[in-house]
Design an enzyme around this catalytic site. Structure first.
Site, PDB file in Angstrom:
ATOM      1  N   CYS B  77    -106.040 -55.749 -27.483  1.00 10.24           N
ATOM      2  CA  CYS B  77    -105.629 -54.353 -27.695  1.00 10.24           C
ATOM      3  C   CYS B  77    -104.116 -54.283 -27.924  1.00 10.24           C
ATOM      4  O   CYS B  77    -103.634 -54.760 -28.944  1.00 10.24           O
ATOM      5  CB  CYS B  77    -106.081 -53.488 -26.527  1.00 10.24           C
ATOM      6  SG  CYS B  77    -105.959 -51.727 -26.856  1.00 10.24           S
ATOM      7  N   HIS B 179    -111.531 -54.192 -26.322  1.00  5.74           N
ATOM      8  CA  HIS B 179    -111.401 -54.802 -25.001  1.00  5.74           C
ATOM      9  C   HIS B 179    -112.641 -55.635 -24.702  1.00  5.74           C
ATOM     10  O   HIS B 179    -113.658 -55.071 -24.301  1.00  5.74           O
ATOM     11  CB  HIS B 179    -111.257 -53.720 -23.920  1.00  5.74           C
ATOM     12  CG  HIS B 179    -109.917 -53.079 -23.892  1.00  5.74           C
ATOM     13  ND1 HIS B 179    -108.923 -53.490 -23.035  1.00  5.74           N
ATOM     14  CD2 HIS B 179    -109.391 -52.070 -24.612  1.00  5.74           C
ATOM     15  CE1 HIS B 179    -107.845 -52.746 -23.230  1.00  5.74           C
ATOM     16  NE2 HIS B 179    -108.106 -51.877 -24.178  1.00  5.74           N
ATOM     17  N   GLU B 181    -113.239 -57.455 -22.210  1.00  2.00           N
ATOM     18  CA  GLU B 181    -113.562 -57.357 -20.773  1.00  2.00           C
ATOM     19  C   GLU B 181    -114.257 -56.044 -20.429  1.00  2.00           C
ATOM     20  O   GLU B 181    -114.684 -55.840 -19.302  1.00  2.00           O
ATOM     21  CB  GLU B 181    -112.290 -57.551 -19.939  1.00  2.00           C
ATOM     22  CG  GLU B 181    -111.341 -56.361 -19.860  1.00  2.00           C
ATOM     23  CD  GLU B 181    -110.419 -56.163 -21.069  1.00  2.00           C
ATOM     24  OE1 GLU B 181    -110.697 -56.717 -22.155  1.00  2.00           O
ATOM     25  OE2 GLU B 181    -109.428 -55.416 -20.933  1.00  2.00           O
TER      26      GLU B 181
END
Lengths: 271, 202
Positions: B77, B179, B181
């Site tokens: 990001c 993202h 994650e």
């Protein structure tokens, strides 16, 4: 293509997930980390965790519960309840939240939103607005500066409530939504107090008015009883995301049931 | 050990947990020694461009040197955006200039920030996307996007008001605008792929 989001909400009181009706009569619905993992595995698009009595109890959020919950999910995680200042925001983000929802503190000191957005970025600042219908004075122009909307039940405006739906503020919710956008909020979490927990559907008119008057994503909340309600708020209500609690907690519908229904109706969702 | 650079703001717990779940040993750091000794460096995706660059200033030289010497890097990001020469976020600020190009604001005819799940269109094969389907959904939260000078660094794109690069690779530098994650199973797969690339290189 950007999808509409389905977001289960964990209303947490004393470290347990609870659900009430119109913010009252709370019933136990489980352990936050367990439910969070369950929803992650079920294909939820995000998760919201609200410590619903932190603000009215005038205490800080339960950080250890936030940490244990955050560690179990790999989807976006928003935390709200009792967030008062930048230090609280930092603490919650460090505990594993991706976004924070600010409600009471924003109303009491709107600059909190601006400062938080500058410090942490708009993308992690969600302004939560709890709104309740107020009957407008019929046939009389004296509704002051309120945005009055014609509904099948008569003319209403929406009032912002704080302290977990306990305290009216006299502020017009639609106007407030525009103000928080200008201050730098990245999203609005819009809850209808009238419809919350009733399972009779979202307040479509409220949601649509806020969506039409703002340019940031709006998460509709309060009233979901079945997939059709969610469909309506994402289409007629123009919401970007739908939040629901009871229908998921008590296993009435799974997240995938809702997403399949939406997909069949042509709404873009992540399956 | 993979080190995650700590800019001092925002949530670094998620990326740490994600990398750990993908099989890595992770260290959050602001120290030059860690950047030097790590097998790979992750630039996480939290905060604003200017703040992140300021926080990275003491590490900048070590980072640039290590990456030029072939150390693997993953930018996420904002961590993708700081790889470029400059960004328009909050003014005009210089980035790490590891990849040629600049960072611009998303067009105003769409809601900004771009928040939510969107699809990636894969342009070319890359080990970071091993086992990821073309059209897979990933989670995005950003208001700015990168415009590389050299289109060849683009591995995948995403459409939101504009077709922007959502996965980039330039030699030993990998980056995602989404993202991983926070992108559920598909995102964890991307992190597992990165950890596998790191393990293979060691």
């Amino acid at each position: 293509m950007l999808t509409k989001r389905i977001i289960p909400c964990l209303d947490v009181k004393d470290g347990r997930v609870v659900k009430g009706i119109q913010f009252k009569n709370l019933k136990d619905a489980g352990d936050p980390p367990e439910l969070a993992q369950f929803y992650d595995e079920q294909n939820a698009d995000e998760l919201v965790f609200l410590d619903i009595t932190a603000s009215s109890d005038k205490r800080r959020i339960l950080i250890d519960v936030v940490e244990r919950t955050a560690d179990r999910v790999f989807i976006p995680f928003t935390v709200g309840g009792g967030i008062r200042n930048l230090d609280d925001i930092r603490e919650v983000l460090c505990a594993g939240a991706d976004k924070v929802a600010i409600n009471t503190a924003a109303v009491k000191n709107p600059e909190t939103i601006r400062e938080a957005a500058e410090k942490f970025g708009s993308q992690c600042i969600v302004c939560a607005i709890d709104a309740k219908r107020v009957r407008a004075n019929e046939g009389c122009e004296d509704n002051g500066d309120k945005i009055v909307v014609e509904t099948p039940e008569g003319k209403f405006w929406w009032e912002v409530y704080i302290y977990g739906g306990r305290t009216p503020t006299g502020i017009d919710a639609i106007k407030w939504a525009r103000i928080v956008e200008e201050l730098g909020a990245g999203e609005i979490l819009l809850t209808s107090i009238d419809y919350d927990g009733t399972k009779k559907g979202y307040d479509i008119l409220l949601t649509r008015e806020v969506c039409k008057k703002t340019r940031i994503p709006v998460i509709a909340s309060g009233g979901a009883g079945n997939p059709e309600h969610i469909y309506h708020v994402l289409t007629d209500g123009e919401a970007d995301a739908a939040l629901a609690a009871s229908i998921f907690h008590y296993g009435i519908y799974s997240i995938n049931d809702v997403k399949k229904y939406l997909h069949e109706k042509g709404v873009p969702v992540r399956l | 050990m993979i080190c995650v650079v700590d800019y001092g703001v925002g949530n670094l717990r998620s990326i740490t947990r994600g990398l750990e779940k993908a099989g890595a040993t992770v260290k959050l750091t602001t120290r030059i020694e860690d950047v030097r000794s790590a097998e790979a460096v992750v630039l996480p995706g939290v905060g604003a461009f200017k703040d992140a660059m300021e926080k990275m200033q003491p590490l900048k030289e070590a980072l640039l040197q290590e990456v030029k010497n072939g150390k693997l890097m993953l930018g996420i990001c904002l961590g993708l955006q700081v790889l470029f020469e400059e960004s328009a976020e909050g003014g005009n600020y210089e980035g790490l200039a590891l990849i040629k190009g600049h960072v611009a604001r998303l067009p105003s005819h769409v809601k900004v920030p771009h928040i939510g799940w969107n699809t990636i269109k894969i342009r070319r094969e890359n080990p970071l996307l091993e086992g990821i389907n073309n059209g897979a959904y990933m989670y995005f939260v950003h208001s700015y996007y990168a415009i590389p000078t050299n289109e060849e660094v683009i591995v995948a794109t995403t459409n939101y008001g504009v077709e922007f690069p959502s996965v980039i690779c330039n030699g030993n530098i990998f980056a995602t605008q989404f993202h991983p994650e926070k992108s559920g199973e598909a995102g964890l797969k991307v992190l597992r792929n990165f950890v596998a690339i790191v393990k293979e290189a060691v």
